[in-house]
Design a protein around this motif. Structure first.
Motif, PDB file in Angstrom:
ATOM      1  N   UNK A   1       0.824  -1.214   0.000  1.00  0.00           N
ATOM      2  CA  UNK A   1       0.000   0.000   0.000  1.00  0.00           C
ATOM      3  C   UNK A   1       0.863   1.271   0.000  1.00  0.00           C
ATOM      4  N   UNK A   2       2.101   1.133   0.419  1.00  0.00           N
ATOM      5  CA  UNK A   2       2.970   2.315   0.496  1.00  0.00           C
ATOM      6  C   UNK A   2       3.616   2.636  -0.849  1.00  0.00           C
ATOM      7  N   UNK A   3       3.653   1.666  -1.735  1.00  0.00           N
ATOM      8  CA  UNK A   3       4.315   1.873  -3.026  1.00  0.00           C
ATOM      9  C   UNK A   3       3.778   3.101  -3.773  1.00  0.00           C
ATOM     10  N   UNK A   4       2.441   3.334  -3.841  1.00  0.00           N
ATOM     11  CA  UNK A   4       1.966   4.560  -4.507  1.00  0.00           C
ATOM     12  C   UNK A   4       2.514   5.825  -3.841  1.00  0.00           C
ATOM     13  N   UNK A   5       2.662   5.785  -2.507  1.00  0.00           N
ATOM     14  CA  UNK A   5       3.236   6.930  -1.806  1.00  0.00           C
ATOM     15  C   UNK A   5       4.678   7.178  -2.215  1.00  0.00           C
ATOM     16  N   UNK A   6       5.426   6.113  -2.419  1.00  0.00           N
ATOM     17  CA  UNK A   6       6.817   6.246  -2.854  1.00  0.00           C
ATOM     18  C   UNK A   6       6.880   6.868  -4.247  1.00  0.00           C
ATOM     19  N   UNK A   7       5.984   6.422  -5.123  1.00  0.00           N
ATOM     20  CA  UNK A   7       5.928   6.982  -6.471  1.00  0.00           C
ATOM     21  C   UNK A   7       5.624   8.478  -6.420  1.00  0.00           C
TER      22      UNK A   7
ATOM     23  N   UNK B   1       6.124  10.497  -3.956  1.00  0.00           N
ATOM     24  CA  UNK B   1       7.255  11.214  -3.340  1.00  0.00           C
ATOM     25  C   UNK B   1       8.232  11.690  -4.405  1.00  0.00           C
ATOM     26  N   UNK B   2       8.621  10.786  -5.295  1.00  0.00           N
ATOM     27  CA  UNK B   2       9.608  11.134  -6.305  1.00  0.00           C
ATOM     28  C   UNK B   2       8.997  11.919  -7.463  1.00  0.00           C
ATOM     29  N   UNK B   3       7.712  11.687  -7.719  1.00  0.00           N
ATOM     30  CA  UNK B   3       7.052  12.393  -8.815  1.00  0.00           C
ATOM     31  C   UNK B   3       6.852  13.869  -8.485  1.00  0.00           C
ATOM     32  N   UNK B   4       6.475  14.140  -7.220  1.00  0.00           N
ATOM     33  CA  UNK B   4       6.178  15.523  -6.832  1.00  0.00           C
ATOM     34  C   UNK B   4       7.206  16.115  -5.882  1.00  0.00           C
TER      35      UNK B   4
ATOM     36  N   UNK C   1       8.080  11.754   2.453  1.00  0.00           N
ATOM     37  CA  UNK C   1       7.223  10.612   2.752  1.00  0.00           C
ATOM     38  C   UNK C   1       7.426  10.193   4.207  1.00  0.00           C
ATOM     39  N   UNK C   2       6.326  10.116   4.948  1.00  0.00           N
ATOM     40  CA  UNK C   2       6.349   9.652   6.331  1.00  0.00           C
ATOM     41  C   UNK C   2       5.514   8.385   6.424  1.00  0.00           C
ATOM     42  N   UNK C   3       6.073   7.336   7.000  1.00  0.00           N
ATOM     43  CA  UNK C   3       5.366   6.069   7.173  1.00  0.00           C
ATOM     44  C   UNK C   3       5.093   5.866   8.666  1.00  0.00           C
ATOM     45  N   UNK C   4       3.820   5.602   8.990  1.00  0.00           N
ATOM     46  CA  UNK C   4       3.423   5.374  10.383  1.00  0.00           C
ATOM     47  C   UNK C   4       3.274   3.865  10.575  1.00  0.00           C
ATOM     48  N   UNK C   5       4.129   3.273  11.385  1.00  0.00           N
ATOM     49  CA  UNK C   5       4.185   1.817  11.546  1.00  0.00           C
ATOM     50  C   UNK C   5       3.382   1.340  12.753  1.00  0.00           C
TER      51      UNK C   5
ATOM     52  N   UNK D   1      10.661   0.691   3.597  1.00  0.00           N
ATOM     53  CA  UNK D   1      10.960   1.505   4.779  1.00  0.00           C
ATOM     54  C   UNK D   1      12.043   2.547   4.476  1.00  0.00           C
ATOM     55  N   UNK D   2      13.040   2.141   3.725  1.00  0.00           N
ATOM     56  CA  UNK D   2      14.183   3.015   3.459  1.00  0.00           C
ATOM     57  C   UNK D   2      13.809   4.247   2.643  1.00  0.00           C
ATOM     58  N   UNK D   3      12.672   4.193   1.934  1.00  0.00           N
ATOM     59  CA  UNK D   3      12.248   5.343   1.124  1.00  0.00           C
ATOM     60  C   UNK D   3      11.656   6.473   1.967  1.00  0.00           C
ATOM     61  N   UNK D   4      11.313   6.182   3.216  1.00  0.00           N
ATOM     62  CA  UNK D   4      10.656   7.183   4.063  1.00  0.00           C
ATOM     63  C   UNK D   4      11.648   8.224   4.563  1.00  0.00           C
TER      64      UNK D   4
END
Length: 284
Positions: A1-7, A9-12, A16-20, A51-54
């Protein structure tokens, strides 16, 4: 579910903050996946990448940081942000005037990992204590097996109430003289702090636990009840009897629970911290 957020992040070019609220790939072990198998290794590789993308990781349990640092070798900024309880749990009635029965309430998911069957086993040990009643409020994959176990034991001191909407949970919290929290013995599970713990604390009533790790630390630090090791239902039964005979501590444990909640898990502190993170990353 986080993959769209990663996209995105780099697109705009946005942070990116991930709440675990749980840990991956470690959570796979709770459903029987071998942590030395190929599937686990693949998910571990994917999880480390995600995780490393956050730009920052928010964690709901302090113990998560150890896992993320040591098992996944993450270098991200990590910040502890525990969840809060819904307001209605802070309005629960106190049971200072004890009734003839000691009502013990377990509320939440009745799954395999929650160890409700061990609560049933403790209830079986105490089945001749007519003034102790166990209330199981919730549903899940282990509900049927727990109900069957209680029937096999012929227990009359366990009541299954099923699942109810959150608005109705106030009734069960009002009834409770103490709350029950349990989990199976599992290293990964011990890292988590079940959300029910915050609602228990907010209600201002004692907590009796059969659980390891983070939750056990919270109960002991708050001095809001007693806690035994996960799956040790015999000790839980002993603790319940001890608690029953210490009615003078009911109010003290309840007050300690409420105080600890307000100092560590309040909604106001949560929102204040969340806004601080938001403003910090917006500036970046």
């Amino acid at each position: 579910m986080i993959v769209p957020g990663i996209v995105l992040k780099y697109l705009y070019k946005k942070p990116l903050v991930i709440y675990c609220h749980d840990l991956w790939p470690a959570s796979l072990t709770t459903v029987g996946v071998n942590d030395r198998g190929l599937l686990y290794k693949i998910v571990k590789h994917i999880s480390r990448f995600i995780y490393a993308q956050a730009d920052e990781l928010l964690i709901s349990s302090k113990s998560f940081e150890k896992y993320l640092r040591e098992e996944l070798s993450l270098k991200n900024e990590i910040t502890y942000l525990p969840v809060y309880a819904e307001d209605l749990f802070g309005e629960v009635q106190s049971n200072i005037e004890q009734s003839e029965k000691l009502n013990l309430v377990f509320a939440g998911n009745v799954g395999e990992i929650q160890g409700v069957d061990d609560i049933i086993k403790a209830a079986n040990i105490l089945k001749n204590e007519e003034n102790i009643v166990f209330h199981i409020v919730g549903d899940g994959t282990a509900h049927a097996s727990c109900l069957e176990l209680a029937q096999q034991y012929g227990l009359k001191n366990v009541v299954f109430h099923g699942r109810h909407p959150i608005e109705k949970m106030r009734e069960f919290y009002d009834k409770a003289d103490a709350f029950l929290v349990s989990m199976k013995k599992n290293e990964v599970v011990s890292y988590t702090l079940p959300n029910k713990v915050q609602s228990y604390l907010a209600a201002g009533k004692p907590i009796l636990g059969m659980i390891d790790g983070e939750t056990k630390s919270v109960i002991e630090e708050a001095n809001c009840g007693y806690c035994v090791d996960a799956e040790n239902y015999e000790e839980l039964a002993k603790v319940i009897l001890r608690f029953k005979d210490e009615s003078i501590k009911y109010e003290m444990f309840g007050q300690n629970a409420k105080k600890y909640y307000e100092q560590n898990f309040s909604k106001e502190d949560f929102l204040r911290s969340l806004m601080r993170f938001y403003k910090q990353h917006i500036k970046e």
